[in-house]
Enzyme design. Structure first.
Site, PDB file in Angstrom:
ATOM      1  N   LYS A  22      71.941  -7.593-100.414  1.00 18.53           N
ATOM      2  CA  LYS A  22      70.816  -6.543-100.749  1.00 18.53           C
ATOM      3  C   LYS A  22      71.209  -5.283-100.049  1.00 18.53           C
ATOM      4  O   LYS A  22      71.168  -4.082-100.895  1.00 18.53           O
ATOM      5  CB  LYS A  22      69.431  -6.859-100.183  1.00 18.53           C
ATOM      6  CG  LYS A  22      68.274  -5.594 -99.900  1.00 18.53           C
ATOM      7  CD  LYS A  22      66.997  -6.427 -99.591  1.00 18.53           C
ATOM      8  CE  LYS A  22      66.830  -6.043 -98.099  1.00 18.53           C
ATOM      9  NZ  LYS A  22      66.371  -4.999 -97.406  1.00 18.53           N
ATOM     10  N   ASN A  23      71.475  -4.998 -98.892  1.00 18.89           N
ATOM     11  CA  ASN A  23      71.735  -3.650 -98.231  1.00 18.89           C
ATOM     12  C   ASN A  23      73.088  -3.128 -98.785  1.00 18.89           C
ATOM     13  O   ASN A  23      73.203  -1.840 -98.438  1.00 18.89           O
ATOM     14  CB  ASN A  23      71.557  -3.892 -96.840  1.00 18.89           C
ATOM     15  CG  ASN A  23      70.116  -4.277 -96.451  1.00 18.89           C
ATOM     16  OD1 ASN A  23      69.486  -4.027 -97.169  1.00 18.89           O
ATOM     17  ND2 ASN A  23      69.962  -4.724 -95.046  1.00 18.89           N
ATOM     18  N   ARG A  97      62.441   1.831 -99.288  1.00 17.60           N
ATOM     19  CA  ARG A  97      63.054   2.995 -98.187  1.00 17.60           C
ATOM     20  C   ARG A  97      64.586   3.282 -98.707  1.00 17.60           C
ATOM     21  O   ARG A  97      64.918   4.160 -98.699  1.00 17.60           O
ATOM     22  CB  ARG A  97      63.069   2.579 -96.946  1.00 17.60           C
ATOM     23  CG  ARG A  97      62.644   3.542 -95.848  1.00 17.60           C
ATOM     24  CD  ARG A  97      63.020   3.117 -94.511  1.00 17.60           C
ATOM     25  NE  ARG A  97      63.917   3.864 -93.909  1.00 17.60           N
ATOM     26  CZ  ARG A  97      63.919   5.136 -93.322  1.00 17.60           C
ATOM     27  NH1 ARG A  97      62.617   5.538 -93.303  1.00 17.60           N
ATOM     28  NH2 ARG A  97      64.868   5.846 -93.174  1.00 17.60           N
ATOM     29  N   ASP A 121      57.388   2.451 -91.944  1.00 16.77           N
ATOM     30  CA  ASP A 121      57.059   0.940 -92.381  1.00 16.77           C
ATOM     31  C   ASP A 121      56.814   0.005 -91.470  1.00 16.77           C
ATOM     32  O   ASP A 121      56.771   0.453 -90.186  1.00 16.77           O
ATOM     33  CB  ASP A 121      58.351   0.421 -93.442  1.00 16.77           C
ATOM     34  CG  ASP A 121      59.663   0.358 -92.543  1.00 16.77           C
ATOM     35  OD1 ASP A 121      59.519   0.369 -91.192  1.00 16.77           O
ATOM     36  OD2 ASP A 121      60.794   0.509 -93.331  1.00 16.77           O
ATOM     37  N   ASP A 311      68.790  -7.920 -88.251  1.00 16.23           N
ATOM     38  CA  ASP A 311      68.123  -8.684 -89.489  1.00 16.23           C
ATOM     39  C   ASP A 311      68.225 -10.253 -89.307  1.00 16.23           C
ATOM     40  O   ASP A 311      67.673 -10.971 -89.960  1.00 16.23           O
ATOM     41  CB  ASP A 311      68.707  -8.248 -90.762  1.00 16.23           C
ATOM     42  CG  ASP A 311      68.620  -6.809 -91.006  1.00 16.23           C
ATOM     43  OD1 ASP A 311      67.619  -6.239 -90.360  1.00 16.23           O
ATOM     44  OD2 ASP A 311      69.282  -6.304 -91.802  1.00 16.23           O
ATOM     45  N   ILE A 333      67.253  -2.082 -82.000  1.00 15.93           N
ATOM     46  CA  ILE A 333      67.204  -1.344 -83.414  1.00 15.93           C
ATOM     47  C   ILE A 333      65.850  -0.975 -83.835  1.00 15.93           C
ATOM     48  O   ILE A 333      65.578  -0.008 -84.115  1.00 15.93           O
ATOM     49  CB  ILE A 333      68.090  -2.058 -84.459  1.00 15.93           C
ATOM     50  CG1 ILE A 333      69.343  -2.685 -83.814  1.00 15.93           C
ATOM     51  CG2 ILE A 333      68.375  -1.115 -85.648  1.00 15.93           C
ATOM     52  CD1 ILE A 333      70.511  -1.817 -83.390  1.00 15.93           C
TER      53      ILE A 333
HETATM   54  N1  EPU Z   1      67.320   6.352 -87.221  1.00 17.52           N
HETATM   55  C1  EPU Z   1      66.831   7.346 -86.772  1.00 17.52           C
HETATM   56  N2  EPU Z   1      67.271   8.703 -87.486  1.00 17.52           N
HETATM   57  C2  EPU Z   1      68.047   8.578 -88.558  1.00 17.52           C
HETATM   58  C3  EPU Z   1      68.422   7.285 -88.939  1.00 17.52           C
HETATM   59  C4  EPU Z   1      68.094   6.258 -88.117  1.00 17.52           C
HETATM   60  O1  EPU Z   1      66.145   7.594 -85.661  1.00 17.52           O
HETATM   61  O2  EPU Z   1      68.327   9.558 -89.110  1.00 17.52           O
HETATM   62  C5  EPU Z   1      66.981   5.131 -86.568  1.00 17.52           C
HETATM   63  C6  EPU Z   1      65.982   4.196 -87.095  1.00 17.52           C
HETATM   64  O3  EPU Z   1      64.605   4.584 -86.990  1.00 17.52           O
HETATM   65  C7  EPU Z   1      66.293   2.929 -86.465  1.00 17.52           C
HETATM   66  C8  EPU Z   1      67.930   2.698 -86.269  1.00 17.52           C
HETATM   67  O4  EPU Z   1      68.021   4.342 -86.329  1.00 17.52           O
HETATM   68  O5  EPU Z   1      65.526   2.757 -85.477  1.00 17.52           O
HETATM   69  C9  EPU Z   1      68.709   1.983 -87.219  1.00 17.52           C
HETATM   70  O6  EPU Z   1      68.542   2.884 -88.459  1.00 17.52           O
HETATM   71  P1  EPU Z   1      69.774   2.588 -89.635  1.00 17.52           P
HETATM   72  O7  EPU Z   1      69.853   4.017 -90.230  1.00 17.52           O
HETATM   73  O8  EPU Z   1      70.880   2.052 -88.831  1.00 17.52           O
HETATM   74  O9  EPU Z   1      69.106   1.481 -90.528  1.00 17.52           O
HETATM   75  P2  EPU Z   1      68.710   1.622 -91.955  1.00 17.52           P
HETATM   76  O10 EPU Z   1      69.964   2.349 -92.651  1.00 17.52           O
HETATM   77  O11 EPU Z   1      67.411   2.291 -92.090  1.00 17.52           O
HETATM   78  C10 EPU Z   1      69.719  -0.658 -92.679  1.00 17.52           C
HETATM   79  C11 EPU Z   1      69.312  -1.758 -93.540  1.00 17.52           C
HETATM   80  C12 EPU Z   1      68.365  -2.503 -92.574  1.00 17.52           C
HETATM   81  C13 EPU Z   1      69.051  -2.986 -91.226  1.00 17.52           C
HETATM   82  C14 EPU Z   1      69.701  -1.814 -90.683  1.00 17.52           C
HETATM   83  C15 EPU Z   1      70.510  -1.972 -89.601  1.00 17.52           C
HETATM   84  C16 EPU Z   1      69.170  -0.968 -95.784  1.00 17.52           C
HETATM   85  C17 EPU Z   1      68.136  -0.687 -96.974  1.00 17.52           C
HETATM   86  N3  EPU Z   1      68.430  -1.346 -94.729  1.00 17.52           N
HETATM   87  O12 EPU Z   1      68.588   0.192 -92.524  1.00 17.52           O
HETATM   88  O13 EPU Z   1      68.080  -3.735 -93.261  1.00 17.52           O
HETATM   89  O14 EPU Z   1      68.255  -3.626 -90.458  1.00 17.52           O
HETATM   90  O15 EPU Z   1      70.301  -1.055 -91.609  1.00 17.52           O
HETATM   91  O16 EPU Z   1      71.572  -2.932 -89.610  1.00 17.52           O
HETATM   92  O17 EPU Z   1      70.340  -1.148 -95.774  1.00 17.52           O
HETATM   93  C18 EPU Z   1      66.411  -5.647 -93.793  1.00 17.52           C
HETATM   94  O18 EPU Z   1      67.323  -5.746 -94.665  1.00 17.52           O
HETATM   95  O19 EPU Z   1      65.672  -6.300 -93.329  1.00 17.52           O
HETATM   96  C19 EPU Z   1      66.533  -4.092 -93.134  1.00 17.52           C
HETATM   97  C20 EPU Z   1      65.762  -3.706 -92.318  1.00 17.52           C
END
Ligand code: EPU
Length: 425
Positions: A22-23, A97, A121, A311, A333
């Protein structure tokens, strides 16, 4: 509203096939916006988020056809026009998101973009500061207006720059990467995320004609090019779905072969299953988990890849709930992912939390009860807990599970689980 009815006690055995991640899939679909022409993105998971991303691309003027080959996988055929729209409305963005992934490609392609800001969320506040800082470094001017993030490139377009991320954010790395492939000159992303889904995106972009060095390392070097072209590409298998089935096999003292998975993307998780007492054998197309005893408790500390995936944290918590011994779980995380542990406690788990640490003392048996999923992985963890609980567990809020697990109950049933979908009154 629907829920799962899970009757505990079955030992899972057999084979299961994992669809694309998915991601990764959602970002690959967003990346098609970078080039005009006909794309084929295969091995997509059959989940609602893929349909919503298809709808988002249609709003940008693309023609998108989704063809499902079975209950869990399919292919998207995307035709991207020469002129594309640059606005993503709140009605779609609030539904998932990952829509923020169109920010980088639209900025690169159109020089201007308006994307509704996703809200918080269930698993935390999820900032966008690193996305914004990175794109600003490439020369974009970014403001928030009436709930929209508005980004505009300077008149000559984006210009390569060095971006140092405070934290290896997956989403920020992807957006900056997708913006930089069409920028002038070189971009360096330091402290970049290293997840297999980032490597998958780099491989798609490379095939489209982008010039990227360092995929899978902490430093990405991108030489901007003038234009990219459309390609046919298959999504990397979903390591989290694969890992979920591995844990399910271990918890139920089962024997499950997970096909079409990449064990090298799950090294730490599979090592933890071995530490828990499972026999794990891996080959390039998958792995097999055989468990002949009650699992031993294993500590878990979530970290950016190649660390242990957040995850998979709830699924391992569910296993630890019935393990022999005591496990410490540290969630680094997403701050709110421990909400799930309160639901696990409803099933009889012995759990205490303190900030981002939790201690789980294994109990011999869980006891079926109604529980509620707060996010996709919490939902998966609760279903796994239901598989080893006495009697019946009703898992509500399964629209969350449907976002990340294509045909979850069919796959679990094929392995011998007693799980059915029913109306949630
Ligand atoms: N964060 C910030 N500022 C930013 C970006 C991120 O503070 O500009 C923080 C977030 O709030 C969080 C942490 O950094 O606490 C990690 O965020 P990251 O950007 O790495 O994650 P994401 O891109 O929002 C993706 C996956 C998540 C997965 C994470 C970590 C997608 C759509 N989502 O999220 O997947 O847990 O990377 O590997 O790709 C899931 O599938 O259940 C899921 C939540």
């Amino acid at each position: 509203m629907e829920r799962f009815r899970v009757v505990g006690g079955a030992r899972l055995a057999g084979r299961v096939r994992v669809p694309g991640a998915k991601n990764s899939a959602l970002k690959l679909m967003a990346a098609t916006l970078l080039a005009e022409g006909e794309f084929r993105i295969g091995n997509l998971p059959r989940i609602l988020d893929v349909e919503i991303m298809a709808e988002l691309l249609r709003r940008m003027g693309c023609e998108v056809r989704l063809e499902w080959t079975d209950e869990s996988a399919g292919t998207a055929f995307v035709s991207v026009p020469g002129e594309i729209g640059h606005e993503a409305d709140y009605d779609l963005v609030r539904r998932f998101r990952a829509s923020i992934a169109v920010l980088g490609p639209l900025l690169a392609r159109c020089g201007r973009v308006r994307v509704a800001r996703p809200g918080g969320d269930a698993i935390g506040s999820r900032g966008l500061d690193m996305h914004i800082d990175g794109l600003t470094r490439l020369g974009a001017r970014i403001t928030t207006e009436h709930g929209f993030l508005v980004a505009e490139a300077r008149s000559g377009g984006l210009v390569g720059a060095t971006v140092e991320l405070d934290f290896p954010s997956v989403g920020a790395t992807e957006n900056i990467l997708m913006a930089s492939v069409l920028a002038k000159g070189e971009t360096v992303i330091d402290n970049a995320a290293r997840e297999p889904e980032i490597v998958d995106l780099c491989e798609l972009l490379d095939a489209m004609g982008a010039k990227i060095d360092g995929a899978g390392s902490s430093t990405l070097r991108i030489q901007g090019v003038d234009r990219l072209w459309p390609v046919s590409y298959d999504t990397v298998p979903d390591r989290i779905v694969a890992g979920t089935f591995g844990v399910a096999a271990a918890m139920t003292q089962g024997d499950v072969r997970v096909d079409h998975a990449r064990p090298e993307h799950l090294r730490i998780a599979l090592d933890k299953l071995v530490a828990a007492g499972a026999q794990v054998s891996a080959d390039p197309d998958g792995f097999r988990v055989v468990m002949e005893r009650r699992p031993r408790a294993v500590d878990v500390v979530t970290l950016p890849y190649p660390g242990f995936a957040t995850d998979l944290q709830p699924q391992f918590a569910a296993m630890n709930a019935v393990a022999e011994g005591t496990a410490m779980i540290t969630e680094n995380i997403f701050e709110a992912r421990f909400v799930f542990l309160q639901e696990l406690a409803r099933l009889g788990a012995d759990v205490r939390t303190d900030g981002h640490h939790a201690v789980l003392r294994g109990v011999p048996r869980l006891s079926g009860a109604p529980v509620l999923s707060s996010d996709v992985r919490a939902g998966a963890g609760l279903v796994l807990a239901g598989l080893v609980a006495d009697g019946t567990t009703h898992v509500s809020g399964i629209h969350h599970i449907d976002r990340g697990y294509a045909g979850f109950e069919q796959q679990l049933r094929a392995l011998g689980a007693d799980i059915t979908r029913e109306d949630d009154h």
